[in-house]
Design a protein around this motif. Structure first.
Motif, mmCIF file in Angstrom:
data_model
loop_
_atom_site.group_PDB
_atom_site.id
_atom_site.type_symbol
_atom_site.label_atom_id
_atom_site.label_comp_id
_atom_site.label_asym_id
_atom_site.label_seq_id
_atom_site.Cartn_x
_atom_site.Cartn_y
_atom_site.Cartn_z
ATOM 1 N N ALA A 1 0.862 -1.183 0.000
ATOM 2 C CA ALA A 1 0.000 0.000 0.000
ATOM 3 C C ALA A 1 0.896 1.230 0.000
ATOM 4 N N ARG A 2 1.734 1.311 -1.044
ATOM 5 C CA ARG A 2 2.792 2.304 -1.050
ATOM 6 C C ARG A 2 2.240 3.727 -0.987
ATOM 7 N N ARG A 3 1.197 3.981 -1.778
ATOM 8 C CA ARG A 3 0.646 5.325 -1.855
ATOM 9 C C ARG A 3 0.135 5.791 -0.495
ATOM 10 N N ALA A 4 -0.623 4.904 0.164
ATOM 11 C CA ALA A 4 -1.178 5.254 1.475
ATOM 12 C C ALA A 4 -0.048 5.497 2.469
ATOM 13 N N LEU A 5 1.010 4.671 2.393
ATOM 14 C CA LEU A 5 2.113 4.830 3.337
ATOM 15 C C LEU A 5 2.840 6.146 3.108
ATOM 16 N N VAL A 6 3.090 6.461 1.845
ATOM 17 C CA VAL A 6 3.809 7.701 1.544
ATOM 18 C C VAL A 6 3.016 8.902 2.050
ATOM 19 N N GLN A 7 1.694 8.901 1.775
ATOM 20 C CA GLN A 7 0.883 10.026 2.232
ATOM 21 C C GLN A 7 0.807 10.081 3.746
ATOM 22 N N GLY A 8 0.722 8.901 4.375
ATOM 23 C CA GLY A 8 0.672 8.863 5.827
ATOM 24 C C GLY A 8 1.956 9.382 6.447
ATOM 25 N N LEU A 9 3.093 9.002 5.823
ATOM 26 C CA LEU A 9 4.388 9.450 6.324
ATOM 27 C C LEU A 9 4.545 10.951 6.205
ATOM 28 N N MET A 10 4.102 11.473 5.089
ATOM 29 C CA MET A 10 4.272 12.905 4.877
ATOM 30 C C MET A 10 3.194 13.683 5.611
ATOM 31 N N GLY A 11 2.153 12.989 6.058
ATOM 32 C CA GLY A 11 1.068 13.683 6.745
ATOM 33 C C GLY A 11 0.375 14.673 5.834
ATOM 34 N N VAL A 12 0.282 14.323 4.567
ATOM 35 C CA VAL A 12 -0.354 15.254 3.624
ATOM 36 C C VAL A 12 -1.352 14.520 2.745
ATOM 37 N N GLY A 13 -2.007 15.290 1.921
ATOM 38 C CA GLY A 13 -2.803 14.729 0.842
ATOM 39 C C GLY A 13 -4.084 14.074 1.295
ATOM 40 N N GLY A 14 -4.364 12.934 0.752
ATOM 41 C CA GLY A 14 -5.627 12.273 1.038
ATOM 42 C C GLY A 14 -6.646 12.605 -0.027
ATOM 43 N N LYS A 15 -6.155 12.787 -1.248
ATOM 44 C CA LYS A 15 -7.089 13.138 -2.323
ATOM 45 C C LYS A 15 -7.224 11.989 -3.298
#
Lengths: 305, 272
Positions: free
Chosen positions: B258-272
């Motif tokens: 779930a690379r995309r979710a992990l990257v966004q979670g790590l950066m604490g951004v996005g969710g679009k």
């Protein structure tokens, strides 16, 4: 649910029916107040008390603050925190801009390498610190095996300069991937037409980088810089595990000194005073961040559509 | 125009690759060597011995208890965040109350509060509440410190739902409850998955709260286990490396699938 119409109601349009009331915000608010707002007030109050962990805190006026003002280690810790933060920003920013812009290219090998660059982010700070402590072990570590390069006794953490270099390097190893990701995303959103126009004018790679890419990354440089500053000022795990603030107090940065005062010397009053200094610095930086990014605007770009 | 290969960048990218991979190589190869084999061969050499005892020693040393404790903490923190953040974000996006606007601002200010800064009063609170040295004592503050960023992420995500959709729901006479479950939640799935990953990472990697608020082996989480292991058996590098490797496996798993979710979670951004 009916609500009085306020002056702002013309924004985001629509009737007031079917809007959530205060109760929806209540659980999160109570929870946050209990574990963040109350402690925040608590730390201010406790900075004027004396408490050793037993019994109840007792007021002692400005004693803690007077102690701190005359405390050489405290003053040194502020300077060290600032130094490590600045070193982090100065080293990680150019590195992550170059890596991020490079990784933004569509070539296949770049995608593969970017995926590998990401690996340090999978480790917790504690794990990163334990890993590097083992890698730099004076007897069984890399400096020992490569004595020709590192020289000396292989104990990089034995001197102040060495310890600061190690903390800076490990910080870069751990956090550069995160900032690289930020820059990669930003570099990909630079409109290609800018590069096409520059190429028609005969601009080379360097010229394109400095005249197009770098100016377009302005906002990301601010965001990433603020993250680095806040992260740098609150570094704790790495110092505790890698250097224990040493040699001596040579890498005792402010958060670590707070930990030592409060939880090792059990002088919770002085610990709270140090913590309050941290709060003030961090809040000042964060307020600038909120202003700079416009996060404090209640309504988004969709307002008024 | 065909791009020329950029040799300078190519060389730089290989150097950084080495800086990233050499420590990982040493970690992985150390875990399958005996302590003596590692010491005599040196960290950078090819393994000269082979053993799985390092992982066996972790199991007998109680490391699985730490893993289990960390799982409990992580699941609980995520549960709290998922229960309280979506209703708050919904209220922030849709309410016109000034009170809620004030609450949102307070949460944003909360972004600035470093955990170290309030750890002394939290220690006091948790002790007074009789929660010292319990998992719940770690869970509560950890979850609370996830709230500001999670609220920010999810509020951003919910603002992308157009007002027309809300109005259509309201026309049909939908209560806020119905709009929330039928409109808001389904349309902010990616934002919710981002806050799940973000808070799970905070809990899994958390160090300060466990360090201050627990002390026994029965309440130890992985990060603290690593720290203790390092202080006690710092010279057993293969054993330490095995523990470090084990601690990152679940995150690696999420990264692979779930690379995309992990990257966004790590950066604490996005969710679009």
């Amino acid at each position: 649910m009916k609500r009085p119409t306020t002056g702002r109601s013309r924004h985001s349009g629509g009737p007031n029916v079917g809007r959530p009331g205060f109760a929806w915000a209540l659980p999160a608010t109570v929870f946050f107040a209990l574990f963040a707002i109350v402690p925040l007030i608590g730390v201010a109050v406790m900075s004027f008390t004396s408490w050793s962990g037993l019994g109840s805190p007792e007021f002692n006026g400005l004693d803690n603050w007077n102690k701190l003002l005359g405390d050489k280690v405290m003053m040194q810790s502020l300077w060290l925190s600032a130094l490590l933060t600045v070193l982090g920003v100065v080293i990680q920013t150019p590195l992550s801009i170059l890596l991020g812009v490079w990784a933004a290219g569509q070539q296949k090998n770049r995608a593969v390498l970017s995926a590998i660059y990401f690996i340090p982010l999978l480790l917790s700070s504690a794990a990163v610190s334990v890993l590097w402590r083992a890698l730099l072990d004076p007897n069984f570590g890399i400096p020992g095996q490569l004595a020709g390069i590192f020289g000396g006794d292989g104990n990089l953490l034995g001197s102040q300069a060495g310890a600061i270099a190690v903390l800076t390097f490990v910080g870069a190893w751990q956090f550069t991937p995160l900032h690289t990701l930020l820059y990669q995303g930003a570099a990909r959103s630079v409109p290609p037409v800018l590069y096409q126009a520059a190429e028609i004018d005969g601009a080379g790679t360097m010229r394109k980088f400095f005249s197009i890419t770098l100016p377009q990354l302005r906002n990301t440089i601010v965001t990433s810089g603020i993250l680095m500053v806040v992260g740098g000022l609150t570094t704790f795990d790495t110092v505790l595990i890698l250097t224990k603030g040493g040699p001596g107090t040579d890498t005792t940065i402010t958060p670590y000194y707070m930990y030592r005062k409060a939880f090792q010397s059990f002088d919770f009053g002085v610990g709270s005073a140090i913590a309050l200094v941290l709060v003030v610095i961090a809040t000042a930086i964060s307020l600038i961040m909120v202003r700079a990014t416009g996060y404090d605007k209640m309504n988004s770009a969709q307002e008024g559509i | 125009m065909k791009p020329r290969p950029n040799y300078f960048a190519g060389a730089g990218s290989i150097i950084w690759l080495l800086i990233v991979l050499v420590p990982i190589y040493v970690m992985v190869t150390a875990t399958i060597q005996t302590q003596q084999g590692y010491a005599s061969a040196g960290p950078l050499s090819l393994p000269s011995s082979f053993t799985l005892d390092n992982f066996g020693a972790l199991v007998t040393g109680g490391f699985l208890t730490y893993v289990w404790n960390t799982v409990i903490v992580t699941v609980s923190v995520v549960a709290i965040v998922v229960l309280v953040v979506p209703p708050l974000s919904y209220a922030v996006v849709r309410s016109r109350s000034r009170g809620i606007s004030l609450i949102f601002r307070t949460f944003l200010l909360g972004l600035a509060i470093p955990a170290q800064a309030v750890i002394v009063p939290i220690f006091y609170l948790i002790s007074v509440a009789g929660l010292y040295d319990s998992l719940i004592g770690i869970i509560l503050p950890t979850a609370a410190f996830c709230l500001p960023i999670c609220t920010l992420i999810l509020t951003g995500s919910m603002r992308d739902i157009t007002p027309e959709l809300y109005e259509a729901m309201a026309m049909d006479g939908a209560t806020p409850m119905r709009s929330f479950f039928q409109l808001v939640l389904p349309l902010s799935k990616s934002g919710i998955s981002t806050i799940i990953v973000f808070s799970a990472l905070q809990a899994w990697n958390g160090f300060l709260f466990p360090l201050i608020l627990t002390q026994s082996a029965s309440t130890k989480v992985i990060t603290l286990g690593l720290f203790d292991f390092q202080s006690q058996y710092g010279v057993n590098i293969p054993g330490l490396m095995a523990a470090v490797l084990l601690s990152m496996l679940p995150v690696l798993f999420v990264y692979l699938f779930a690379r995309r979710a992990l990257v966004q979670g790590l950066m604490g951004v996005g969710g679009k």
